[in-house]
Enzyme design. Sequence first.
Site, PDB file in Angstrom:
ATOM      1  N   TYR A   1       3.211  -9.210 -10.537  1.00 38.59           N
ATOM      2  CA  TYR A   1       2.676  -8.131  -9.847  1.00 38.59           C
ATOM      3  C   TYR A   1       2.378  -8.503  -8.601  1.00 38.59           C
ATOM      4  O   TYR A   1       1.311  -9.072  -8.397  1.00 38.59           O
ATOM      5  CB  TYR A   1       1.599  -7.317 -10.723  1.00 38.59           C
ATOM      6  CG  TYR A   1       0.847  -6.336  -9.975  1.00 38.59           C
ATOM      7  CD1 TYR A   1       1.266  -4.970 -10.362  1.00 38.59           C
ATOM      8  CD2 TYR A   1      -0.234  -6.364  -9.449  1.00 38.59           C
ATOM      9  CE1 TYR A   1       0.499  -4.024  -9.808  1.00 38.59           C
ATOM     10  CE2 TYR A   1      -1.073  -5.354  -8.614  1.00 38.59           C
ATOM     11  CZ  TYR A   1      -0.760  -3.998  -9.259  1.00 38.59           C
ATOM     12  OH  TYR A   1      -1.361  -3.106  -8.352  1.00 38.59           O
TER      13      TYR A   1
ATOM     14  N   GLU B   1      -2.434  -9.345  -0.368  1.00 35.11           N
ATOM     15  CA  GLU B   1      -2.008 -10.147   0.962  1.00 35.11           C
ATOM     16  C   GLU B   1      -3.061 -11.003   1.407  1.00 35.11           C
ATOM     17  O   GLU B   1      -4.202 -10.683   1.205  1.00 35.11           O
ATOM     18  CB  GLU B   1      -1.214  -9.284   1.972  1.00 35.11           C
ATOM     19  CG  GLU B   1      -0.189  -8.224   1.381  1.00 35.11           C
ATOM     20  CD  GLU B   1       0.596  -7.604   2.323  1.00 35.11           C
ATOM     21  OE1 GLU B   1      -0.024  -7.376   3.629  1.00 35.11           O
ATOM     22  OE2 GLU B   1       1.437  -6.833   2.011  1.00 35.11           O
TER      23      GLU B   1
ATOM     24  N   PHE C   1      -1.928 -14.719  -3.829  1.00 41.22           N
ATOM     25  CA  PHE C   1      -2.824 -14.974  -5.154  1.00 41.22           C
ATOM     26  C   PHE C   1      -1.864 -14.336  -6.204  1.00 41.22           C
ATOM     27  O   PHE C   1      -2.268 -13.888  -7.264  1.00 41.22           O
ATOM     28  CB  PHE C   1      -3.888 -13.991  -5.201  1.00 41.22           C
ATOM     29  CG  PHE C   1      -5.125 -14.849  -4.539  1.00 41.22           C
ATOM     30  CD1 PHE C   1      -5.945 -15.642  -4.686  1.00 41.22           C
ATOM     31  CD2 PHE C   1      -5.495 -14.128  -3.320  1.00 41.22           C
ATOM     32  CE1 PHE C   1      -6.862 -16.285  -4.079  1.00 41.22           C
ATOM     33  CE2 PHE C   1      -6.644 -14.662  -2.540  1.00 41.22           C
ATOM     34  CZ  PHE C   1      -7.304 -15.841  -3.028  1.00 41.22           C
TER      35      PHE C   1
ATOM     36  N   GLY D   1      -4.201   0.405 -16.798  1.00 44.43           N
ATOM     37  CA  GLY D   1      -3.981  -0.566 -18.039  1.00 44.43           C
ATOM     38  C   GLY D   1      -4.442  -2.169 -18.048  1.00 44.43           C
ATOM     39  O   GLY D   1      -4.882  -2.593 -18.799  1.00 44.43           O
TER      40      GLY D   1
ATOM     41  N   PHE E   1     -35.451 -21.745 -33.776  1.00 42.74           N
ATOM     42  CA  PHE E   1     -36.116 -21.439 -32.616  1.00 42.74           C
ATOM     43  C   PHE E   1     -35.902 -19.895 -32.128  1.00 42.74           C
ATOM     44  O   PHE E   1     -34.660 -19.518 -31.821  1.00 42.74           O
ATOM     45  CB  PHE E   1     -35.736 -22.365 -31.267  1.00 42.74           C
ATOM     46  CG  PHE E   1     -35.790 -23.700 -31.716  1.00 42.74           C
ATOM     47  CD1 PHE E   1     -37.237 -24.146 -31.856  1.00 42.74           C
ATOM     48  CD2 PHE E   1     -34.903 -24.702 -31.566  1.00 42.74           C
ATOM     49  CE1 PHE E   1     -37.312 -25.657 -32.152  1.00 42.74           C
ATOM     50  CE2 PHE E   1     -34.898 -26.060 -31.574  1.00 42.74           C
ATOM     51  CZ  PHE E   1     -36.312 -26.446 -32.202  1.00 42.74           C
ATOM     52  N   GLN E   2     -36.895 -19.164 -32.169  1.00 44.84           N
ATOM     53  CA  GLN E   2     -36.726 -17.898 -32.028  1.00 44.84           C
ATOM     54  C   GLN E   2     -36.321 -17.500 -30.601  1.00 44.84           C
ATOM     55  O   GLN E   2     -35.400 -16.473 -30.372  1.00 44.84           O
ATOM     56  CB  GLN E   2     -38.165 -16.892 -32.145  1.00 44.84           C
ATOM     57  CG  GLN E   2     -37.782 -15.694 -32.403  1.00 44.84           C
ATOM     58  CD  GLN E   2     -39.222 -14.680 -32.628  1.00 44.84           C
ATOM     59  OE1 GLN E   2     -40.048 -14.998 -31.977  1.00 44.84           O
ATOM     60  NE2 GLN E   2     -39.206 -13.987 -33.787  1.00 44.84           N
TER      61      GLN E   2
ATOM     62  N   GLN F   1     -25.002 -22.660 -22.424  1.00 48.36           N
ATOM     63  CA  GLN F   1     -26.333 -22.985 -22.358  1.00 48.36           C
ATOM     64  C   GLN F   1     -26.891 -23.643 -23.848  1.00 48.36           C
ATOM     65  O   GLN F   1     -27.616 -24.691 -23.920  1.00 48.36           O
ATOM     66  CB  GLN F   1     -27.405 -21.836 -21.792  1.00 48.36           C
ATOM     67  CG  GLN F   1     -28.637 -22.245 -21.668  1.00 48.36           C
ATOM     68  CD  GLN F   1     -28.794 -23.146 -20.456  1.00 48.36           C
ATOM     69  OE1 GLN F   1     -27.735 -23.338 -19.452  1.00 48.36           O
ATOM     70  NE2 GLN F   1     -30.005 -23.793 -20.256  1.00 48.36           N
TER      71      GLN F   1
ATOM     72  N   GLU G   1      -7.808  -7.915 -10.375  1.00 45.37           N
ATOM     73  CA  GLU G   1      -7.309  -6.398 -10.826  1.00 45.37           C
ATOM     74  C   GLU G   1      -8.321  -5.663 -10.277  1.00 45.37           C
ATOM     75  O   GLU G   1      -8.929  -4.635 -10.887  1.00 45.37           O
ATOM     76  CB  GLU G   1      -7.380  -6.392 -12.418  1.00 45.37           C
ATOM     77  CG  GLU G   1      -6.473  -7.558 -13.016  1.00 45.37           C
ATOM     78  CD  GLU G   1      -5.285  -7.060 -13.486  1.00 45.37           C
ATOM     79  OE1 GLU G   1      -5.316  -5.954 -14.091  1.00 45.37           O
ATOM     80  OE2 GLU G   1      -4.135  -7.954 -13.757  1.00 45.37           O
TER      81      GLU G   1
HETATM   82  C1  LIG Z   1      -6.251 -16.288  -9.996  1.00 47.92           C
HETATM   83  C2  LIG Z   1      -6.163 -15.296  -9.150  1.00 47.92           C
HETATM   84  C3  LIG Z   1      -5.086 -14.540  -9.557  1.00 47.92           C
HETATM   85  C4  LIG Z   1      -4.635 -13.282  -8.891  1.00 47.92           C
HETATM   86  N1  LIG Z   1      -3.615 -12.732  -9.292  1.00 47.92           N
HETATM   87  C5  LIG Z   1      -3.136 -11.605  -8.724  1.00 47.92           C
HETATM   88  C6  LIG Z   1      -1.913 -11.178  -8.960  1.00 47.92           C
HETATM   89  O1  LIG Z   1      -1.088 -11.663  -9.724  1.00 47.92           O
HETATM   90  N2  LIG Z   1      -1.381 -10.084  -8.003  1.00 47.92           N
HETATM   91  C7  LIG Z   1      -2.083  -9.498  -6.860  1.00 47.92           C
HETATM   92  O2  LIG Z   1      -1.515  -8.722  -6.284  1.00 47.92           O
HETATM   93  N3  LIG Z   1      -3.333 -10.117  -6.830  1.00 47.92           N
HETATM   94  C8  LIG Z   1      -3.810 -11.066  -7.482  1.00 47.92           C
HETATM   95  N4  LIG Z   1      -5.108 -11.693  -7.112  1.00 47.92           N
HETATM   96  C9  LIG Z   1      -5.848 -11.151  -6.132  1.00 47.92           C
HETATM   97  C10 LIG Z   1      -7.147 -10.559  -6.415  1.00 47.92           C
HETATM   98  O3  LIG Z   1      -6.614  -9.274  -6.897  1.00 47.92           O
HETATM   99  C11 LIG Z   1      -7.877 -10.378  -5.062  1.00 47.92           C
HETATM  100  O4  LIG Z   1      -8.576 -11.740  -4.863  1.00 47.92           O
HETATM  101  C12 LIG Z   1      -9.113  -9.336  -5.185  1.00 47.92           C
HETATM  102  O5  LIG Z   1      -8.432  -8.110  -5.491  1.00 47.92           O
HETATM  103  C13 LIG Z   1     -10.219  -9.571  -4.180  1.00 47.92           C
HETATM  104  O6  LIG Z   1      -9.464  -9.544  -2.901  1.00 47.92           O
HETATM  105  P1  LIG Z   1      -9.768 -10.684  -2.012  1.00 47.92           P
HETATM  106  O7  LIG Z   1      -9.975 -12.018  -2.645  1.00 47.92           O
HETATM  107  O8  LIG Z   1      -9.202 -10.393  -0.637  1.00 47.92           O
HETATM  108  O9  LIG Z   1     -11.340 -10.467  -1.547  1.00 47.92           O
HETATM  109  P2  LIG Z   1     -12.070  -9.420  -0.492  1.00 47.92           P
HETATM  110  O10 LIG Z   1     -11.427  -8.028  -0.511  1.00 47.92           O
HETATM  111  O11 LIG Z   1     -12.228 -10.210   0.778  1.00 47.92           O
HETATM  112  O12 LIG Z   1     -13.470  -9.335  -1.039  1.00 47.92           O
HETATM  113  C14 LIG Z   1     -14.782 -10.345  -0.694  1.00 47.92           C
HETATM  114  C15 LIG Z   1     -15.762 -10.001  -1.214  1.00 47.92           C
HETATM  115  O13 LIG Z   1     -16.132  -8.368  -0.701  1.00 47.92           O
HETATM  116  C16 LIG Z   1     -16.199  -7.599  -1.764  1.00 47.92           C
HETATM  117  N5  LIG Z   1     -16.210  -6.225  -0.805  1.00 47.92           N
HETATM  118  C17 LIG Z   1     -14.975  -5.952  -0.277  1.00 47.92           C
HETATM  119  N6  LIG Z   1     -14.891  -4.823   0.064  1.00 47.92           N
HETATM  120  C18 LIG Z   1     -15.971  -3.990  -0.693  1.00 47.92           C
HETATM  121  C19 LIG Z   1     -16.537  -2.417  -0.566  1.00 47.92           C
HETATM  122  N7  LIG Z   1     -16.118  -1.636  -0.053  1.00 47.92           N
HETATM  123  N8  LIG Z   1     -17.805  -2.470  -1.209  1.00 47.92           N
HETATM  124  C20 LIG Z   1     -18.500  -3.592  -1.709  1.00 47.92           C
HETATM  125  N9  LIG Z   1     -17.994  -4.792  -1.916  1.00 47.92           N
HETATM  126  C21 LIG Z   1     -16.863  -5.095  -1.192  1.00 47.92           C
HETATM  127  C22 LIG Z   1     -15.527  -7.957  -2.658  1.00 47.92           C
HETATM  128  O14 LIG Z   1     -15.928  -7.259  -3.962  1.00 47.92           O
HETATM  129  C23 LIG Z   1     -15.649  -9.410  -2.740  1.00 47.92           C
HETATM  130  O15 LIG Z   1     -17.009  -9.813  -3.308  1.00 47.92           O
HETATM  131  C24 LIG Z   1      -5.388 -12.740  -7.953  1.00 47.92           C
HETATM  132  C25 LIG Z   1      -6.767 -13.420  -7.651  1.00 47.92           C
HETATM  133  C26 LIG Z   1      -6.987 -14.785  -8.200  1.00 47.92           C
HETATM  134  C27 LIG Z   1      -8.042 -15.267  -7.848  1.00 47.92           C
END
Ligand SMILES: Cc1cc2nc3c(=O)[nH]c(=O)nc-3n(C[C@H](O)[C@H](O)[C@H](O)COP(=O)(O)OP(=O)(O)OC[C@H]3O[C@@H](n4cnc5c(N)ncnc54)[C@H](O)[C@@H]3O)c2cc1C
Length: 379
Positions: free
Chosen positions: A122, A126, A155, A239, A276-277, A335, A362
Amino acid sequence: MQFELDEQQRAIQDMAAQFAADKLAPHAAEWDRTSHFPVDVMREAAGLGFAGIYVREDVGGSALTRLDAALIFEALSRGCTSTASFISIHNMASWMIDMYGTEEQRRKYLPDLTSMKKIASYCLTEPGSGSDAASLRTKAVKDGDEYVLNGGKAFISGAGVSDIYVCMVRTGGEGAKGISCLIIEKDMPGVSFGADEKKMGWKSQPTRQVIFEDARVPAANLLGTEGQGFKIAMSGLDGGRLNIGACSLGTARGALETARTYMKEREQFGRPLADFQALQFKLADMATELEAARLLLLQAAVKVDAKTHDATMFAAMAKRFATDTGFRVANEALQIHGGYGYLNDYPLERHVRDLRVHQILEGTNEIMRVIIARELLKE
Ligand SMILES: Cc1cc2nc3c(=O)[nH]c(=O)nc-3n(C[C@H](O)[C@H](O)[C@H](O)COP(=O)(O)OP(=O)(O)OC[C@H]3O[C@@H](n4cnc5c(N)ncnc54)[C@H](O)[C@@H]3O)c2cc1C
């Protein structure tokens, strides 16, 4: 309202639990250590109907419900969190083709996906667009009966090994309405992959960039209509979020049971830890919070099945709560094991590493709150 599983649901749950115990659990530590992607074992899971859980039967799917899927992923993750989670992504991508594909697309792709002869990824994220997914920039320009793609995805779970990439690209102007969804095959010209990312957990599956350099994709591979891609991407995630939440709950349940056993065996100050409680209360809170998260997750699954107006909000609530709770419970179980929990002789440190990413992908748990708050403040 009824809280008991029926006979069929229990049978599905038992089958997944047996598969997890026989085929996943014995190898999970080794797959984690060697970063092995167990394609053969996933194909065996497909043989039980776990690769097209909510895909229709005419193309080899199991035509089960989201609730069934949650039970399956909860059980599979007891064996290997990372592998179960990848099977979830494959299910999400396959369902998108089943739901939005033409008959021709369904017949071309789904029999191979439901048998896992071919594997699906999926592709939404970017390098420059994660949480703000609607700002994605990978461009697809129509040229005769093909799209020409330039840009890349970051990713991507399974990338480099997967055969099929269900990929969101920009065919129109800025914003969500300019996004379309394409089915891209690994061997199409101009498609290549980045290096396997070195990561904290989820090591039994590769994570790579997918790169498009004048990549050519037949226009016939458009899923749905032009401009519908963002909606397709989001509906898949409802989903996916349930499944990832279920993987957190199953893993955390395993961690809880490991900690319970350890508390009875390990002695300090001349008594078992179970005396230990402070630790009893910790265990009680872990079990209580897991049950609460599970109820919310199963309720959200029922809502997604019933397509209720609040299904997306409930899927976001369940993902946020189940993944936060799952991580906390696994961390507390570590822990309780003291220094031994930190060693990889025990599975706790792997559980903590694997579950950490469920709070990020996700849609991050902050974005889950954005979705919930938007819905609450709508009226
Ligand atoms: C191991 C792994 C597998 C993955 N697999 C897939 C995949 O198969 N397909 C795919 O498409 N993607 C995949 N991803 C990507 C993943 O969905 C994204 O990393 C995720 O959506 C966050 O985007 P970002 O890393 O660019 O973080 P950013 O969007 O840059 O966010 C950085 C931080 O800012 C916070 N933030 C951003 N906007 C807001 C807001 N409006 N309000 C509050 N907080 C905010 C975020 O919560 C985060 O804590 C994968 C990621 C990893 C690590």
